[in-house]
Design an enzyme around this catalytic site. Sequence first.
Site, PDB file in Angstrom:
ATOM      1  N   GLU A 185      16.272  -3.424  -3.300  1.00  0.00           N
ATOM      2  CA  GLU A 185      15.199  -2.738  -2.567  1.00  0.00           C
ATOM      3  C   GLU A 185      13.934  -2.776  -3.427  1.00  0.00           C
ATOM      4  O   GLU A 185      13.907  -2.186  -4.500  1.00  0.00           O
ATOM      5  CB  GLU A 185      15.612  -1.299  -2.276  1.00  0.00           C
ATOM      6  CG  GLU A 185      14.631  -0.545  -1.424  1.00  0.00           C
ATOM      7  CD  GLU A 185      15.077   0.877  -1.116  1.00  0.00           C
ATOM      8  OE1 GLU A 185      16.154   1.294  -1.614  1.00  0.00           O
ATOM      9  OE2 GLU A 185      14.352   1.570  -0.385  1.00  0.00           O
ATOM     10  N   GLU A 234       5.699  13.035  -0.618  1.00  0.00           N
ATOM     11  CA  GLU A 234       4.854  12.129   0.181  1.00  0.00           C
ATOM     12  C   GLU A 234       4.001  12.839   1.232  1.00  0.00           C
ATOM     13  O   GLU A 234       3.233  12.212   1.959  1.00  0.00           O
ATOM     14  CB  GLU A 234       5.726  11.078   0.884  1.00  0.00           C
ATOM     15  CG  GLU A 234       6.418  10.147  -0.075  1.00  0.00           C
ATOM     16  CD  GLU A 234       7.509   9.333   0.605  1.00  0.00           C
ATOM     17  OE1 GLU A 234       8.024   8.402  -0.018  1.00  0.00           O
ATOM     18  OE2 GLU A 234       7.841   9.632   1.777  1.00  0.00           O
TER      19      GLU A 234
HETATM   20  C1  LIG Z   1       7.957  -1.353  -7.096  1.00  0.00           C
HETATM   21  C2  LIG Z   1       7.435  -0.051  -6.623  1.00  0.00           C
HETATM   22  C3  LIG Z   1       8.077   0.791  -5.712  1.00  0.00           C
HETATM   23  C4  LIG Z   1       7.227   1.904  -5.562  1.00  0.00           C
HETATM   24  C5  LIG Z   1       7.325   3.069  -4.792  1.00  0.00           C
HETATM   25  N1  LIG Z   1       6.295   3.953  -4.865  1.00  0.00           N
HETATM   26  C6  LIG Z   1       6.411   5.206  -4.100  1.00  0.00           C
HETATM   27  C7  LIG Z   1       6.304   4.993  -2.613  1.00  0.00           C
HETATM   28  C8  LIG Z   1       7.240   6.034  -2.047  1.00  0.00           C
HETATM   29  O1  LIG Z   1       6.549   7.265  -1.874  1.00  0.00           O
HETATM   30  C9  LIG Z   1       8.291   6.247  -3.125  1.00  0.00           C
HETATM   31  C10 LIG Z   1       9.614   5.555  -2.846  1.00  0.00           C
HETATM   32  O2  LIG Z   1       9.420   4.230  -2.485  1.00  0.00           O
HETATM   33  O3  LIG Z   1       7.722   5.724  -4.334  1.00  0.00           O
HETATM   34  C11 LIG Z   1       5.173   3.742  -5.670  1.00  0.00           C
HETATM   35  O4  LIG Z   1       4.262   4.584  -5.680  1.00  0.00           O
HETATM   36  N2  LIG Z   1       5.078   2.629  -6.438  1.00  0.00           N
HETATM   37  C12 LIG Z   1       6.095   1.703  -6.378  1.00  0.00           C
HETATM   38  N3  LIG Z   1       6.250   0.531  -7.014  1.00  0.00           N
END
Ligand SMILES: Cc1cc2cn([C@H]3C[C@H](O)[C@@H](CO)O3)c(=O)nc2[nH]1
Length: 224
Positions: free
Chosen positions: A92, A160
Amino acid sequence: IMTAPAAKPFTVLVEGNIGSGKTTFLEHFQQFEDITLLTEPVEEWRNLNGWNLLDLMYKDPAKWAMTFQAYVSLTMLEMHRRTTKTPVKLMERSIFSARYCFVEHMKRSGTLHPAQYSVLNEWFDFIDNEVPVDADLIVYLKTTPSIVYERIKKRARSEEQCVPLSYIVELHKLHEDWLINRTHAECPAPVLVIDADLDLSQITEEYKKSEHQILRKAVNVVMQ
Ligand SMILES: Cc1cc2cn([C@H]3C[C@H](O)[C@@H](CO)O3)c(=O)nc2[nH]1
């Protein structure tokens, strides 16, 4: 169960906006014993020695985006490097969505200072050149920002709740640039686009499209 010999597993990266249904997509593949699922380590981001880096980042992005993205990228790299006994590995997100979507957005929006962005970029370049990261197929759960925005509100993940629609729109554009317009040649894996706007009742048919592609490759890996 087909056990892959020393050959590398067929690695599938599942990419998409927040709320695009990646977890649901991965759960669909739990039924196959030849596939190892590596879900996004959100719980590690929510509790590193007691610190909820995800919450800190959303509450004060200017102060915590660098720390958060540095740790997210480390956890992604660990997942890329994790060996699996099965012929197929489904991940994922990836170090690529870290770089081309999230870190890129934080640089463009000024959340990351150019000096911080430069440091992260140096790490990404080193990894690109020195660390073998496999990507054989990208499954892109393509969505409409307004639809995933409603899902995020319904899902109500506490960190979120303050995410504005504009953030979702920007992330969508960066996913489209990367996976549809193919603006980053460094990640040459073929992209399988899934219409992830479909709701749960209809989406299983869409998943079956990718099932065939993924499982057929599993046989190839084992037959190597
Ligand atoms: C690779 C990657 C995944 C990822 C997820 N997120 C955040 C978005 C969602 O609110 C939460 C779970 O995906 O983390 C982020 O800010 N930066 C990220 N970088």
